[in-house]
Design an enzyme around this catalytic site. Structure first.
Site, short mmCIF file in Angstrom:
data_model
loop_
_atom_site.label_atom_id
_atom_site.label_comp_id
_atom_site.label_asym_id
_atom_site.label_seq_id
_atom_site.Cartn_x
_atom_site.Cartn_y
_atom_site.Cartn_z
N ARG A 14 11.71 -6.48 5.88
CA ARG A 14 11.73 -5.08 6.29
C ARG A 14 12.08 -4.95 7.78
O ARG A 14 12.75 -4.02 8.19
CB ARG A 14 10.38 -4.42 6.00
CG ARG A 14 10.44 -2.93 6.30
CD ARG A 14 9.15 -2.23 6.02
NE ARG A 14 8.09 -2.73 6.86
CZ ARG A 14 6.80 -2.48 6.68
NH1 ARG A 14 6.43 -1.74 5.66
NH2 ARG A 14 5.91 -2.96 7.49
N LYS A 60 0.84 -1.21 0.00
CA LYS A 60 0.00 0.00 0.00
C LYS A 60 0.87 1.26 0.00
O LYS A 60 0.65 2.18 -0.77
CB LYS A 60 -0.93 0.03 1.23
CG LYS A 60 -1.89 -1.17 1.30
CD LYS A 60 -2.85 -1.07 2.48
CE LYS A 60 -2.23 -1.16 3.86
NZ LYS A 60 -1.56 -2.45 4.15
N ARG A 98 -1.19 -9.49 12.94
CA ARG A 98 -1.68 -8.49 11.98
C ARG A 98 -2.45 -9.17 10.84
O ARG A 98 -3.47 -8.66 10.39
CB ARG A 98 -0.50 -7.70 11.39
CG ARG A 98 0.08 -6.68 12.38
CD ARG A 98 1.51 -6.31 12.01
NE ARG A 98 1.62 -5.46 10.85
CZ ARG A 98 2.77 -5.23 10.21
NH1 ARG A 98 3.90 -5.79 10.64
NH2 ARG A 98 2.80 -4.43 9.16
N ARG A 112 -10.30 0.34 7.90
CA ARG A 112 -9.88 -1.02 8.25
C ARG A 112 -10.99 -1.81 8.93
O ARG A 112 -10.77 -2.98 9.26
CB ARG A 112 -8.74 -0.91 9.26
CG ARG A 112 -7.37 -0.97 8.64
CD ARG A 112 -6.37 -0.80 9.77
NE ARG A 112 -5.22 -1.62 9.57
CZ ARG A 112 -4.11 -1.22 8.97
NH1 ARG A 112 -4.02 -0.03 8.47
NH2 ARG A 112 -3.10 -2.05 8.85
N ARG A 122 10.29 -0.93 13.10
CA ARG A 122 8.86 -0.96 13.43
C ARG A 122 8.60 -2.03 14.47
O ARG A 122 9.01 -3.17 14.32
CB ARG A 122 8.03 -1.20 12.16
CG ARG A 122 7.61 0.09 11.49
CD ARG A 122 6.83 -0.12 10.22
NE ARG A 122 5.55 -0.77 10.42
CZ ARG A 122 4.57 -0.75 9.53
NH1 ARG A 122 4.73 -0.09 8.39
NH2 ARG A 122 3.43 -1.37 9.77
P1 AP5 Z 1 4.67 -1.56 2.00
O1 AP5 Z 1 4.56 -0.74 0.76
O2 AP5 Z 1 5.17 -0.93 3.22
O3 AP5 Z 1 3.28 -2.31 2.29
P2 AP5 Z 1 2.07 -1.86 3.19
O4 AP5 Z 1 0.87 -2.53 2.65
O5 AP5 Z 1 2.05 -0.37 3.30
O6 AP5 Z 1 2.52 -2.54 4.55
P3 AP5 Z 1 2.42 -2.02 6.04
O7 AP5 Z 1 3.31 -2.87 6.84
O8 AP5 Z 1 2.56 -0.55 6.12
O9 AP5 Z 1 0.91 -2.44 6.31
P4 AP5 Z 1 0.06 -2.37 7.56
O10 AP5 Z 1 -1.30 -2.28 6.99
O11 AP5 Z 1 0.31 -3.47 8.50
O12 AP5 Z 1 0.60 -1.07 8.32
P5 AP5 Z 1 -0.04 0.33 8.68
O13 AP5 Z 1 1.09 1.26 8.84
O14 AP5 Z 1 -1.15 0.68 7.80
O15 AP5 Z 1 5.55 -2.84 1.63
C1 AP5 Z 1 5.96 -3.75 2.63
C2 AP5 Z 1 7.41 -4.18 2.34
O16 AP5 Z 1 7.44 -4.90 1.11
C3 AP5 Z 1 8.37 -3.00 2.20
O17 AP5 Z 1 9.61 -3.36 2.73
C4 AP5 Z 1 8.46 -2.83 0.66
O18 AP5 Z 1 9.66 -2.27 0.26
C5 AP5 Z 1 8.28 -4.23 0.17
N1 AP5 Z 1 7.60 -4.32 -1.12
C6 AP5 Z 1 6.60 -3.51 -1.57
N2 AP5 Z 1 6.20 -3.88 -2.80
C7 AP5 Z 1 6.96 -4.95 -3.13
C8 AP5 Z 1 7.04 -5.80 -4.29
N3 AP5 Z 1 6.23 -5.60 -5.34
N4 AP5 Z 1 7.91 -6.82 -4.29
C9 AP5 Z 1 8.73 -7.03 -3.22
N5 AP5 Z 1 8.74 -6.25 -2.10
C10 AP5 Z 1 7.86 -5.23 -2.06
O19 AP5 Z 1 -0.66 0.03 10.14
C11 AP5 Z 1 0.16 -0.32 11.21
C12 AP5 Z 1 -0.67 -0.45 12.47
O20 AP5 Z 1 -1.23 0.83 12.80
C13 AP5 Z 1 -1.89 -1.38 12.40
O21 AP5 Z 1 -1.55 -2.71 12.67
C14 AP5 Z 1 -2.79 -0.78 13.47
O22 AP5 Z 1 -2.35 -1.16 14.74
C15 AP5 Z 1 -2.54 0.71 13.32
N6 AP5 Z 1 -3.48 1.31 12.37
C16 AP5 Z 1 -3.18 1.91 11.20
N7 AP5 Z 1 -4.28 2.33 10.57
C17 AP5 Z 1 -5.32 2.00 11.38
C18 AP5 Z 1 -6.73 2.15 11.26
N8 AP5 Z 1 -7.29 2.71 10.19
N9 AP5 Z 1 -7.50 1.68 12.28
C19 AP5 Z 1 -6.95 1.10 13.38
N10 AP5 Z 1 -5.62 0.92 13.54
C20 AP5 Z 1 -4.82 1.37 12.54
MG MG Z 2 2.10 1.02 4.91
#
Ligand code: AP5
Ligand code: MG
Length: 191
Positions: free
Chosen positions: A128, A14, A145, A89, A134
């Site tokens: 990562r 994402k 997760r 979410r 993180r």
């Molecule tokens: P990346 O692009 O970072 O993927 P992502 O989907 O953004 O992954 P996140 O870890 O950020 O997802 P998440 O939903 O768990 O975290 P969030 O911050 O939203 O890519 C991941 C890795 O893969 C990177 O190293 C990248 O380089 C690599 N990669 C990318 N594309 C690739 C490809 N094509 N091939 C190979 N490698 C690749 O949320 C974190 C926490 O915050 C949640 O668990 C929750 O506790 C809280 N939170 C956030 N939003 C909410 C909400 N709306 N409601 C409640 N709690 C929330």
């Molecule tokens: Mg992200």
């Protein structure tokens, strides 16, 4: 306004694809995860609460995130549109987003749902985790997760599918190939 949601499991890309989308379409990126991590970094009241949930792989309570988002929408009036990353979410968040945007005379035009298999998701996040700092990039928290995604977030797909706003995008492969798929989807839509 053009409002897009980028949707997918932890590690589905994402954040990576968001950077390319905002550049091409001129949207304002809102990643609730990134904002919450900043709050933690700054040791704000919200950050202290969020830290407990995030480090366990659990969702931060809906009302806290919805209020945070509502404030952000007000703060960034006049933008061309928003790209929501990691929000909504839960069904409650999805419904709240529709209400908030409707109040501004707008709506979610499309939800881009990145599909990536669980093995690949886990490998990406573990990789990562070697240097991201993180608190949630370790094997136990990654598993939680993914559980939370399956039970609380994935059901939202039905909500968007029902009114024709869900678009599936291949999330495996090279970053630029995935972005091609996204552009193809967005360019075929008439907003
Ligand atoms: P990346 O692009 O970072 O993927 P992502 O989907 O953004 O992954 P996140 O870890 O950020 O997802 P998440 O939903 O768990 O975290 P969030 O911050 O939203 O890519 C991941 C890795 O893969 C990177 O190293 C990248 O380089 C690599 N990669 C990318 N594309 C690739 C490809 N094509 N091939 C190979 N490698 C690749 O949320 C974190 C926490 O915050 C949640 O668990 C929750 O506790 C809280 N939170 C956030 N939003 C909410 C909400 N709306 N409601 C409640 N709690 C929330
Ligand atoms: Mg992200």
């Amino acid at each position: 306004m053009l409002n897009i949601v980028i949707f997918g499991a932890p590690g589905s890309g994402k954040g990576t694809q968001s950077q390319l989308i905002i550049e091409k379409y001129g949207l304002h990126h809102i990643s609730t995860g990134e904002i919450l991590r900043e709050e933690i970094e700054n040791k704000t009241e919200l950050g202290l609460i969020a830290d407990e949930y995030i480090s366990q792989g659990h969702l931060v309570p809906d009302q806290l995130v919805i209020d945070m988002l509502s404030n952000l929408l007000d703060k960034h009036q006049g933008v061309k549109g928003f790209l929501f990353d990691g929000f909504p979410r839960t069904l409650a968040q999805g419904e709240a987003l529709d209400v908030l945007l409707r109040e501004k005379g707008s709506s979610v035009a499309a939800v881009l749902s990145l599909t990536v298999n669980e093995e690949e998701l886990t490998q990406r996040l573990l990789k990562r985790g070697q240097d991201s700092g993180r608190s949630d990039d370790n094997i136990e928290t990654i598993k939680e997760r993914l559980n939370v995604y399956r039970s609380q977030t994935e059901p939202l797909k039905n909500y968007y599918r029902k009114n024709g706003r869900l678009f599936k995008v291949q999330g495996e492969g090279a970053v630029d190939e995935i972005f091609e798929g996204i552009m193809e989807t967005l360019d075929h839509l008439t907003f």
